[in-house]
Design a protein around this motif. Sequence first.
Motif, short mmCIF file in Angstrom:
data_model
loop_
_atom_site.label_atom_id
_atom_site.label_comp_id
_atom_site.label_asym_id
_atom_site.label_seq_id
_atom_site.Cartn_x
_atom_site.Cartn_y
_atom_site.Cartn_z
N CYS A 90 23.40 17.36 14.30
CA CYS A 90 23.50 16.05 13.43
C CYS A 90 23.47 14.70 14.14
O CYS A 90 24.16 14.59 15.32
CB CYS A 90 24.98 16.20 12.75
SG CYS A 90 24.95 14.91 11.40
N GLY A 91 22.54 13.91 13.96
CA GLY A 91 22.64 12.60 14.64
C GLY A 91 21.64 12.43 15.88
O GLY A 91 21.44 11.49 16.31
N GLU A 94 12.76 25.66 8.61
CA GLU A 94 14.01 25.77 8.36
C GLU A 94 14.83 25.01 9.34
O GLU A 94 14.71 25.58 10.53
CB GLU A 94 14.49 27.25 8.01
CG GLU A 94 13.94 27.58 6.89
CD GLU A 94 14.65 29.13 6.52
OE1 GLU A 94 15.41 29.58 7.16
OE2 GLU A 94 14.28 29.87 5.47
N ILE A 95 15.45 24.15 9.03
CA ILE A 95 16.24 23.25 9.77
C ILE A 95 17.90 23.51 9.52
O ILE A 95 18.40 23.09 8.76
CB ILE A 95 16.05 21.67 9.85
CG1 ILE A 95 14.48 21.49 9.69
CG2 ILE A 95 16.69 20.83 10.80
CD1 ILE A 95 13.70 21.64 11.08
N GLU A 96 18.51 24.09 10.62
CA GLU A 96 19.84 24.20 10.64
C GLU A 96 20.76 23.11 11.39
O GLU A 96 20.35 23.07 12.81
CB GLU A 96 20.41 25.49 11.34
CG GLU A 96 21.86 25.70 11.22
CD GLU A 96 22.04 27.09 11.53
OE1 GLU A 96 23.39 27.39 12.21
OE2 GLU A 96 21.31 28.10 11.61
N VAL A 97 21.40 22.19 10.73
CA VAL A 97 21.97 21.10 11.26
C VAL A 97 23.42 21.44 11.41
O VAL A 97 24.02 21.65 10.68
CB VAL A 97 21.86 19.74 10.55
CG1 VAL A 97 22.24 18.78 11.49
CG2 VAL A 97 20.48 19.70 10.23
N GLN A 98 23.96 21.32 12.86
CA GLN A 98 25.36 21.80 13.18
C GLN A 98 26.15 20.49 13.33
O GLN A 98 25.42 19.46 13.96
CB GLN A 98 25.31 22.52 14.32
CG GLN A 98 24.66 23.92 14.24
CD GLN A 98 24.70 24.77 15.45
OE1 GLN A 98 25.10 24.20 16.46
NE2 GLN A 98 24.07 25.89 15.25
N GLU A 132 8.97 12.87 14.34
CA GLU A 132 10.33 12.86 15.01
C GLU A 132 11.25 12.57 13.76
O GLU A 132 11.01 11.65 12.99
CB GLU A 132 10.45 11.69 16.29
CG GLU A 132 12.10 11.66 16.68
CD GLU A 132 11.90 10.64 17.85
OE1 GLU A 132 12.92 10.70 18.62
OE2 GLU A 132 11.20 9.86 17.81
N PHE A 133 12.41 13.56 13.62
CA PHE A 133 13.31 13.49 12.59
C PHE A 133 14.65 13.01 13.05
O PHE A 133 14.99 13.53 14.31
CB PHE A 133 13.31 14.47 11.73
CG PHE A 133 12.18 14.85 10.98
CD1 PHE A 133 12.06 14.38 9.72
CD2 PHE A 133 11.04 15.67 11.37
CE1 PHE A 133 10.89 14.75 9.11
CE2 PHE A 133 9.81 15.89 10.82
CZ PHE A 133 9.79 15.33 9.51
N VAL A 134 15.59 12.46 12.45
CA VAL A 134 16.83 12.63 12.77
C VAL A 134 17.69 13.06 11.63
O VAL A 134 17.73 12.64 10.28
CB VAL A 134 17.47 11.38 13.29
CG1 VAL A 134 17.62 10.48 12.09
CG2 VAL A 134 18.84 11.29 13.73
N PRO A 135 18.59 14.25 11.75
CA PRO A 135 19.52 14.66 10.77
C PRO A 135 20.76 13.94 10.46
O PRO A 135 21.20 13.32 11.17
CB PRO A 135 19.90 16.17 11.29
CG PRO A 135 19.83 16.11 12.63
CD PRO A 135 18.73 15.05 12.99
N LEU A 136 20.97 13.44 9.17
CA LEU A 136 21.84 12.59 8.76
C LEU A 136 23.24 13.36 8.50
O LEU A 136 24.12 12.71 8.50
CB LEU A 136 21.43 11.73 7.55
CG LEU A 136 20.42 10.92 7.82
CD1 LEU A 136 19.60 10.26 6.62
CD2 LEU A 136 20.27 9.99 8.96
N LYS A 137 23.28 14.75 8.15
CA LYS A 137 24.51 15.42 7.76
C LYS A 137 24.38 16.83 7.95
O LYS A 137 23.05 17.46 8.12
CB LYS A 137 24.93 15.17 6.38
CG LYS A 137 23.97 15.69 5.28
CD LYS A 137 24.33 15.08 4.03
CE LYS A 137 23.47 15.48 2.94
NZ LYS A 137 24.03 15.12 1.59
#
Length: 99
Positions: free
Chosen positions: A14-15, A95-99, A65-70
């Motif tokens: 995340c982030g 499929e994006i797994e954000v930790q 380019e992406f940034v995960p917010l949560k």
Amino acid sequence: MVGEDSIKKVSVQCGKPFTIRIWEDRTRGSRWMPVFDAVSLRLLSDDFDRTRNIRVSDIGMRHFEFVPLKSGQYQIVFESRYGWKFSADGRLTYEIEVQ
């Protein structure tokens, strides 16, 4: 045409920004367009690096380019689209797994 069953899994933090690279042939006018949850992911940049540009072809690598917010699990579906056509010619699913 790319099938619906071609799902790629990506684990990110995340982030922290991450990049997805997709080969793109713009010769006939198609472009990869991402469809994603804008509340959970933010698109930072969308660049095209041309590897070949001659009179009959325009080929290169597309960088998203992406940034995960949560935290959570999300999907990004890339659709190969033409500007004049209402439906996609192909899809790639991540499929994006954000930790």
